[in-house]
Design a protein around this motif. Structure first.
Motif, short mmCIF file in Angstrom:
data_model
loop_
_atom_site.label_atom_id
_atom_site.label_comp_id
_atom_site.label_asym_id
_atom_site.label_seq_id
_atom_site.Cartn_x
_atom_site.Cartn_y
_atom_site.Cartn_z
N ALA A 13 -16.63 -107.68 49.19
CA ALA A 13 -15.51 -106.97 50.05
C ALA A 13 -14.18 -107.47 49.59
CB ALA A 13 -15.65 -107.25 51.63
N PHE A 14 -13.03 -106.65 49.54
CA PHE A 14 -11.70 -106.75 49.28
C PHE A 14 -11.04 -106.75 50.84
CE2 PHE A 14 -10.75 -105.82 44.57
CZ PHE A 14 -12.04 -106.39 44.11
N LEU A 15 -10.08 -107.74 50.95
CA LEU A 15 -9.31 -107.70 52.21
C LEU A 15 -7.83 -107.66 51.57
CD1 LEU A 15 -11.28 -110.01 54.61
CD2 LEU A 15 -10.65 -107.77 55.21
N ASP A 108 -14.38 -97.29 46.77
CA ASP A 108 -15.16 -96.56 47.80
C ASP A 108 -16.33 -96.18 46.62
OD1 ASP A 108 -13.71 -96.73 49.95
OD2 ASP A 108 -12.29 -95.05 49.24
N GLN A 109 -16.01 -95.74 45.49
CA GLN A 109 -16.96 -95.50 44.78
C GLN A 109 -18.15 -96.20 44.36
OE1 GLN A 109 -14.58 -93.91 41.26
NE2 GLN A 109 -14.44 -91.88 41.87
N LYS A 110 -17.64 -97.40 44.41
CA LYS A 110 -18.72 -98.46 44.04
C LYS A 110 -19.44 -99.08 45.31
CE LYS A 110 -18.23 -99.25 39.51
NZ LYS A 110 -19.16 -99.36 38.54
N LYS A 111 -19.06 -98.51 46.48
CA LYS A 111 -19.72 -98.89 47.76
C LYS A 111 -19.10 -100.17 48.12
CE LYS A 111 -21.97 -95.03 48.63
NZ LYS A 111 -21.35 -94.08 47.65
N ILE A 112 -17.93 -100.82 47.65
CA ILE A 112 -17.62 -102.07 48.13
C ILE A 112 -16.47 -101.81 49.28
CG2 ILE A 112 -16.07 -104.04 47.39
CD1 ILE A 112 -17.20 -103.60 44.39
N LYS A 113 -16.74 -102.87 50.18
CA LYS A 113 -16.21 -102.28 51.57
C LYS A 113 -14.77 -103.29 51.30
CE LYS A 113 -20.12 -103.36 54.32
NZ LYS A 113 -20.96 -104.03 55.35
#
Length: 224
Positions: A13-15, A108-113
């Motif tokens: 995840a990235f915040l 989004d494309q890599k399904k990373i939150k």
């Protein structure tokens, strides 16, 4: 520049911080400040003055405008005036920084939150985020008054990780202020300084000792 060739570490995840990291909000904040200054028969300030204060809240903006006259002002009243003015025109000039949309699309494309944790109060955060289409896929939006503590406390970041169902040490927190890096470290997250944001200067920003120092949001592609 340090960390220009950062190691390839992938995260769950990235915040992101909001002002000065995802969004260039300075001109809307500056317009609100100058409206208050005009009402007080004070000289308006230019963007080079208000941009430096843009990440640090209404009080810092007003202090930049009133300068040495700020301590004697009715501060609570003027802060309310500035926030009211800003809320009325919250996304008139605000845009994503160059490269932000590309990074968010790639996540989004890599399904990373990815999510947002800002010290901005919720009554301003929520309409601002809603006004920017690029932010629509954020998994969480946590404001400075969502919990009892704000950054540099790690609690809001830990709350984000819990809501996103990811471990803090698998999160990367990106921000443009020292409190962002402090909060991220205290939460056990990796951290990246947004050098394109409202930092005082590169030398001071490097002294915060984030894990990474990004020249552009595109540097985030190294961790996807």
């Amino acid at each position: 520049m340090a960390n220009s060739h950062s190691p390839h570490i992938e995260y769950d995840a990235f915040l992101f911080d909001l002002d000065g990291t995802l969004l260039d909000t300075a001109d809307d904040l500056g317009a609100a400040l100058n409206a208050v200054l005009r009402a007080q028969q004070m000289d308006e300030v230019t963007s080079d003055v208000y941009r430096l204060a843009a990440s640090n809240g209404a009080g810092a903006l007003l202090a930049a405008g009133f300068k040495d006259r700020w301590p004697e002002q009715p501060q609570a009243e003027l802060i309310k005036q500035l926030l009211d003015e800003y809320a009325t025109n919250i996304a008139k000039h605000t845009t994503c920084f160059k490269g932000v949309e590309s990074l968010l699309i790639a996540l989004d494309q890599k399904k990373i939150k990815w999510g947002i944790m800002t010290n901005k109060p919720g009554f301003l955060t929520d309409p601002l985020v809603a006004a920017i289409p690029a932010l629509k896929n954020s998994c969480v939006v946590i404001s400075g008054d969502t919990l009892a503590e704000a950054k540099p406390s790690p609690l809001p970041l830990l709350h984000c990780a819990k809501l996103m169902a990811v471990k803090p040490n698998r999160c990367l927190y990106i921000g443009d202020a020292q409190r962002d890096i402090q909060a991220g470290k205290a939460a056990g997250m990796h951290t990246a300084t947004a050098l394109w944001g409202y930092i005082p200067n590169n030398e001071e920003a490097l002294s915060w000792k984030a894990d990474f120092n990004w020249q552009s949001p595109i540097d985030g592609f190294n961790h996807i």
